[in-house]
Design an enzyme around this catalytic site. Structure first.
Site, PDB file in Angstrom:
ATOM      1  N   LEU A   1      29.978  39.108  32.708  1.00  0.00           N
ATOM      2  CA  LEU A   1      28.831  38.716  33.513  1.00  0.00           C
ATOM      3  C   LEU A   1      28.744  39.456  34.850  1.00  0.00           C
ATOM      4  O   LEU A   1      27.837  39.209  35.636  1.00  0.00           O
ATOM      5  CB  LEU A   1      28.836  37.202  33.726  1.00  0.00           C
ATOM      6  CG  LEU A   1      28.571  36.392  32.452  1.00  0.00           C
ATOM      7  CD1 LEU A   1      28.934  34.928  32.652  1.00  0.00           C
ATOM      8  CD2 LEU A   1      27.112  36.526  32.028  1.00  0.00           C
TER       9      LEU A   1
ATOM     10  N   GLY B   1      34.643  39.000  32.939  1.00  0.00           N
ATOM     11  CA  GLY B   1      34.061  40.185  33.551  1.00  0.00           C
ATOM     12  C   GLY B   1      32.767  40.649  32.924  1.00  0.00           C
ATOM     13  O   GLY B   1      32.056  41.487  33.489  1.00  0.00           O
TER      14      GLY B   1
ATOM     15  N   GLY C   1      32.899  35.114  32.357  1.00  0.00           N
ATOM     16  CA  GLY C   1      32.973  35.648  31.000  1.00  0.00           C
ATOM     17  C   GLY C   1      33.926  36.815  30.867  1.00  0.00           C
ATOM     18  O   GLY C   1      33.611  37.800  30.196  1.00  0.00           O
TER      19      GLY C   1
ATOM     20  N   TYR D   1      52.118  34.555  32.602  1.00  0.00           N
ATOM     21  CA  TYR D   1      51.374  35.623  33.272  1.00  0.00           C
ATOM     22  C   TYR D   1      52.320  36.684  33.820  1.00  0.00           C
ATOM     23  O   TYR D   1      53.439  36.372  34.212  1.00  0.00           O
ATOM     24  CB  TYR D   1      50.546  35.057  34.434  1.00  0.00           C
ATOM     25  CG  TYR D   1      49.410  34.167  34.046  1.00  0.00           C
ATOM     26  CD1 TYR D   1      48.988  34.027  32.733  1.00  0.00           C
ATOM     27  CD2 TYR D   1      48.737  33.414  35.018  1.00  0.00           C
ATOM     28  CE1 TYR D   1      47.938  33.190  32.392  1.00  0.00           C
ATOM     29  CE2 TYR D   1      47.681  32.580  34.683  1.00  0.00           C
ATOM     30  CZ  TYR D   1      47.298  32.468  33.366  1.00  0.00           C
ATOM     31  OH  TYR D   1      46.259  31.632  33.037  1.00  0.00           O
TER      32      TYR D   1
ATOM     33  N   GLY E   1      28.344  42.701  34.849  1.00  0.00           N
ATOM     34  CA  GLY E   1      27.477  43.833  34.562  1.00  0.00           C
ATOM     35  C   GLY E   1      28.197  45.170  34.517  1.00  0.00           C
ATOM     36  O   GLY E   1      27.559  46.211  34.304  1.00  0.00           O
ATOM     37  N   LYS E   2      29.520  45.161  34.694  1.00  0.00           N
ATOM     38  CA  LYS E   2      30.242  46.444  34.741  1.00  0.00           C
ATOM     39  C   LYS E   2      30.514  47.031  33.366  1.00  0.00           C
ATOM     40  O   LYS E   2      30.855  48.217  33.251  1.00  0.00           O
ATOM     41  CB  LYS E   2      31.557  46.276  35.498  1.00  0.00           C
ATOM     42  CG  LYS E   2      32.579  45.351  34.826  1.00  0.00           C
ATOM     43  CD  LYS E   2      33.794  45.183  35.727  1.00  0.00           C
ATOM     44  CE  LYS E   2      34.786  44.185  35.142  1.00  0.00           C
ATOM     45  NZ  LYS E   2      35.917  43.958  36.062  1.00  0.00           N
TER      46      LYS E   2
ATOM     47  N   SER F   1      37.696  31.762  33.250  1.00  0.00           N
ATOM     48  CA  SER F   1      36.748  32.823  32.861  1.00  0.00           C
ATOM     49  C   SER F   1      35.298  32.442  33.141  1.00  0.00           C
ATOM     50  O   SER F   1      34.427  32.606  32.279  1.00  0.00           O
ATOM     51  CB  SER F   1      36.926  33.185  31.381  1.00  0.00           C
ATOM     52  OG  SER F   1      38.201  33.730  31.130  1.00  0.00           O
TER      53      SER F   1
END
Length: 347
Positions: A243, A241, A239, A53, A245-246, A236
């Site tokens: 999920l 991000g 998902g 990372y 909604g963005k 995750s």
């Protein structure tokens, strides 16, 4: 924030784990420290990272940066023993670290020493193998998975070598527990068998992707985990991000993960958008933030599980941590079940 136990007799950890893979790419060191402070303030004592990372993208010049950010936050504090810190050794196919070499005795020792130095700590609570030393079906490889080239004797011999080294590292006090990541049912069964034969430590955890959108774990792996006492560390859970909604098919906020990784590692298929809409609709009708519902769903599963949540802002982190105190009603779970049957395996 409730606590749970990793494996049958591992450390007591918060029921939500703080992930860190954006730190050093999408987040500055100061922002990483702010997330760590907020998470601890809200009862989190479990932090997950990896030597590779940050990601999005993974680059040779940034390997280890996330661990270093955690180390600079940890160094001036006197509560190291109150925290459970997990990291991972890179392996096959993770080319920016040691050329993508397999995990073996030599790479394990090198990686542990480097992680200890960057984290500024004397020990790692949970040391995980990031990927198997063989072909696998994770990271969207399920669509073309071919295990026919695997050689069982070679695979098992490699596992035994790793377990013997992990046992030595544990005896030296450098690691305390051992876990797997991106493993399969057959794979973890071999690790457990070798551990039961006293070759080395028993894996407490398996860190695999799991969310409303990605539920490969629900069958054979779930059964093995329940019966063998292996805790899923679900990465995750929102998902990547999706999920939240963005995202829309033709829109990604500036600086977001999808702005850097256009298809979110193969997750943005034509079939994912109707699935996302279905789950976000359920959350909104229930008056729950969609990320809170997504993480709460993972916590509700009938198996030992701790979701790993990541964020690029403290506000996003709060929505994920709110799931610690949310129990989804039977009606919401029923509606989620209907959506799952209507939109199975979207990526």
């Amino acid at each position: 924030m409730k606590r749970t136990i990793l494996g049958p007799e591992g450390p007591h950890v918060s029921s939500i784990c703080l992930g860190s893979m954006t730190w050093g790419r999408q987040n500055t060191e100061a922002e990483a420290h702010a997330q760590l402070d907020r998470a601890v303030e809200r009862g989190v004592n479990f932090i997950d990272t990896a030597e590779v990372y940050p990601v999005n993208p993974v680059r040779e010049d940034s390997v280890g940066r996330t661990e270093s950010y955690i180390g600079s936050w940890l160094a001036p504090k006197s509560r190291r023993d109150d925290l459970v810190i997990a990291t991972k050794v890179s392996g096959l196919g993770q080319d920016v670290v040691r050329g993508g070499a397999k995990i073996n005795a030599e790479t394990l020792r090198t990686a542990v020493e480097n992680s200890l130095r960057r984290l500024r700590t004397d020990y790692i609570d949970l040391y995980q193998l990031h990927v198997p030393n063989r072909s696998h079906y994770h990271f969207r490889r399920v669509w073309s998975f071919d295990p026919s080239g695997q050689v069982k004797a070679e695979t098992v011999a490699g596992m035994a070598e790793c377990l013997e080294t992990l046992a030595a590292l544990r005896n030296e006090g450098k690691i305390r527990h051992f876990g797997l990541s991106n493993e399969t049912t057959w794979g973890i069964a071999q690790w457990l068998r070798l551990a039961d034969d006293d070759v080395g430590p028993r894996p407490l955890t398996i860190q695999n992707e799991y969310s409303l959108l990605c539920r490969y774990y629900d069958t054979d792996l779930a059964e093995l985990a329940v019966n063998e006492g292996v805790t899923l560390l679900a990465y995750s859970p929102a998902g990547a991000g999706l999920l939240s909604g963005k995202y829309r098919p033709d829109y990604s906020p500036e600086g977001s993960r999808r702005a850097l990784n256009g298809d979110l590692g193969g997750r943005c298929t034509p079939r994912v958008w109707p699935a996302v809409d279905a789950y976000i609709s359920i959350a909104r009708q229930a008056g729950i933030h969609p990320v809170t519902m997504a993480v709460a769903f993972v916590r509700s599963r009938p198996l030992p599980v701790v979701p790993i949540v990541g964020a690029t802002s403290v506000e996003q982190l709060d929505h994920a941590l709110d799931a610690a105190s949310v129990a989804l009603s039977p009606d919401i779970l029923a509606r989620i079940g209907e959506a799952y049957r209507a939109h199975p395996m979207p990526f």
